[in-house]
Design a protein around this motif. Sequence first.
Motif, PDB file in Angstrom:
ATOM      1  N   PRO A   1       0.824  -1.217   0.000  1.00 26.71           N
ATOM      2  CA  PRO A   1       0.000   0.000   0.000  1.00 26.71           C
ATOM      3  C   PRO A   1       0.853   1.261   0.000  1.00 26.71           C
ATOM      4  O   PRO A   1       1.917   1.307   0.633  1.00 26.71           O
ATOM      5  CB  PRO A   1      -0.813  -0.125   1.289  1.00 26.71           C
ATOM      6  N   SER A   2       0.358   2.274  -0.687  1.00 21.12           N
ATOM      7  CA  SER A   2       1.121   3.519  -0.802  1.00 21.12           C
ATOM      8  C   SER A   2       1.293   4.211   0.544  1.00 21.12           C
ATOM      9  O   SER A   2       2.289   4.918   0.760  1.00 21.12           O
ATOM     10  CB  SER A   2       0.417   4.464  -1.783  1.00 21.12           C
ATOM     11  N   PHE A   3       0.357   4.009   1.480  1.00 16.55           N
ATOM     12  CA  PHE A   3       0.454   4.722   2.755  1.00 16.55           C
ATOM     13  C   PHE A   3       1.580   4.196   3.645  1.00 16.55           C
ATOM     14  O   PHE A   3       1.917   4.797   4.653  1.00 16.55           O
ATOM     15  CB  PHE A   3      -0.884   4.694   3.509  1.00 16.55           C
ATOM     16  N   LYS A   4       2.180   3.063   3.253  1.00 14.46           N
ATOM     17  CA  LYS A   4       3.299   2.520   4.035  1.00 14.46           C
ATOM     18  C   LYS A   4       4.654   3.049   3.545  1.00 14.46           C
ATOM     19  O   LYS A   4       5.670   2.888   4.224  1.00 14.46           O
ATOM     20  CB  LYS A   4       3.281   0.988   3.986  1.00 14.46           C
ATOM     21  N   ASN A   5       4.678   3.609   2.342  1.00 16.28           N
ATOM     22  CA  ASN A   5       5.916   4.169   1.798  1.00 16.28           C
ATOM     23  C   ASN A   5       7.075   3.178   1.807  1.00 16.28           C
ATOM     24  O   ASN A   5       8.177   3.481   2.245  1.00 16.28           O
ATOM     25  CB  ASN A   5       6.319   5.438   2.567  1.00 16.28           C
TER      26      ASN A   5
ATOM     27  N   GLU B   1      11.281  -4.872   3.528  1.00 17.82           N
ATOM     28  CA  GLU B   1      10.198  -4.212   4.274  1.00 17.82           C
ATOM     29  C   GLU B   1       8.826  -4.663   3.776  1.00 17.82           C
ATOM     30  O   GLU B   1       7.908  -4.884   4.582  1.00 17.82           O
ATOM     31  CB  GLU B   1      10.322  -2.689   4.141  1.00 17.82           C
ATOM     32  N   SER B   2       8.675  -4.814   2.460  1.00 13.26           N
ATOM     33  CA  SER B   2       7.370  -5.233   1.939  1.00 13.26           C
ATOM     34  C   SER B   2       7.087  -6.698   2.285  1.00 13.26           C
ATOM     35  O   SER B   2       5.934  -7.090   2.473  1.00 13.26           O
ATOM     36  CB  SER B   2       7.295  -5.024   0.422  1.00 13.26           C
TER      37      SER B   2
ATOM     38  N   GLY C   1      -4.056   4.241   6.918  1.00 16.54           N
ATOM     39  CA  GLY C   1      -4.594   3.766   5.637  1.00 16.54           C
ATOM     40  C   GLY C   1      -5.993   4.226   5.318  1.00 16.54           C
ATOM     41  O   GLY C   1      -6.598   3.762   4.338  1.00 16.54           O
ATOM     42  N   LYS C   2      -6.532   5.170   6.100  1.00 19.20           N
ATOM     43  CA  LYS C   2      -7.888   5.654   5.854  1.00 19.20           C
ATOM     44  C   LYS C   2      -7.989   6.303   4.472  1.00 19.20           C
ATOM     45  O   LYS C   2      -7.169   7.141   4.097  1.00 19.20           O
ATOM     46  CB  LYS C   2      -8.282   6.670   6.931  1.00 19.20           C
ATOM     47  N   GLY C   3      -8.996   5.880   3.702  1.00 19.81           N
ATOM     48  CA  GLY C   3      -9.208   6.447   2.378  1.00 19.81           C
ATOM     49  C   GLY C   3      -8.335   5.870   1.292  1.00 19.81           C
ATOM     50  O   GLY C   3      -8.449   6.255   0.134  1.00 19.81           O
TER      51      GLY C   3
END
Length: 509
Positions: free
Chosen positions: A123-127, A134-135, A309-311
Amino acid sequence: MNFQQKFRLPIRKSVFWPPVLFLILTLVASILFSGVFEENMKGIQSWLLQNFSIGYSYLSFFMLILICWIMVSPLGSYRIGGKEAKPRLSFLSWFAIVLCTTIAVGILFWGSAEPLSHYLFPPSFKNIEPASTESKEFALGALFFHWGFTPYAIYAVPALTFGLLYYHGKNSFELGLMIKPLFGSNLPSFLKNGVDMLSLFAMVSGMAGALGAGILSLSGGILHLSPNSSQVAVPAIITICIVSTFIISASTGIEKGIKRLSLFNLFFFFGFVLVFLFISKGGDFLNSLVLGIENYGKEFLDLSLQLSGKGNQWTYDWSVFNFAMWMAWAPMAALFLGKIAKGRTVREFILVNCILPAAFCLVWMAVFGGSTLGFASADPYMYQESFTENGPESIIYLLFKEINQEKLMTFLFLIGMFISYVTAADSSTEAMASLSLKGQTKDEFRIPTGIKIVWGLLVGAIAFVMIFYSGIDGVRILSAIGGFPAFLFLILITISLLLLSINPSKYLD
């Protein structure tokens, strides 16, 4: 008992016919207007998931907290069915039925595909970088979150509520019973029937969608082993075999067919894991288990409460969608899980319906999810190509190829897929038959065979038609949409169980 008596259908017409007719109409619409129908259904689903995303997440989190509270509360010592109630099933049989009822084919299909998706497309919110260390850590944590204790709490809350209230006095086999602590006995008939109809619709469409996916997966595996087989005959034969098997098993009752098949399935699961670990020389199982638990704890609050991760689309596509699907099935599954818990204490119920199944799933995911990520780390581009071009169902076969036992493991996997769907369909058919039954039976463990046959044939026919004419996505999306009224209903059930836990003597003594 003569033939006419055995197959007489004493159904609740106001509950049985509306979901059946509506499902048939939607199936016809999906065939005649496939593109428009699926596009509209996806639009409705997307709107619900986005606008009620926080609600799904917070309710799931609170249900888990409630289960933890009940374990240490006075309600934990109460016995389902009263102090003198005796269990009808052995502990092992009970656990086998619960496990096979709740996991269906999910862990077989998603055990390899889901962690790979999180690894390649985090997810993009985890950068975090795709296909990185990390992933990989996040993938295991998210996998454990989606298959750990939270989803089992979603099942346990309504099931425990139903079991406690159904066996307390002479209560009807209805879903509305679970909100009796809130409304007493004054719930209008049209609301009780409405709840039952919606839940039946969500269960039937969900079963048909799952059966369709199972048939396609089994057909793909058989055609993979035998490329010259007929692409029409194979799915047809698989459909007939699955439907016939779960109808026969469900018709013999909980204490015979369902119990025996569930025990076989349980031992098959353990055997399958051991064979895989032996062939792969253990892989990276222990490290994956430790890493998964560590990152499960690390990500738990963030993913549960959507802190970062909201939205985000990933949250809608994975966490919220998964929990919406569990919620769609939960009220109907609660009827069966609550019924077979007679004679057990509340703490025993939570152990068997939440703690042990979740622990089993975490071990399973560590074995197959961890192994998939291990191989994918060595060649992420090959796995990404297979995932995007051949679909997520191809990943498990790619894993078997990596350990040089593709044919053997594929053969065992197909057996597991078949048995897993049949055992899950057993209990679902039992629950649907019980809910649509008019009046009460002398023995709650024995439901008339005719109703089970009707439901089994209907589910099989819908799944078969979907595969060849309209695809399974439309009806599966419809099942997820059915999770919305179930979500609203589960809010009321959760409050009811909270009231039970605060003052059990008021409702149960």
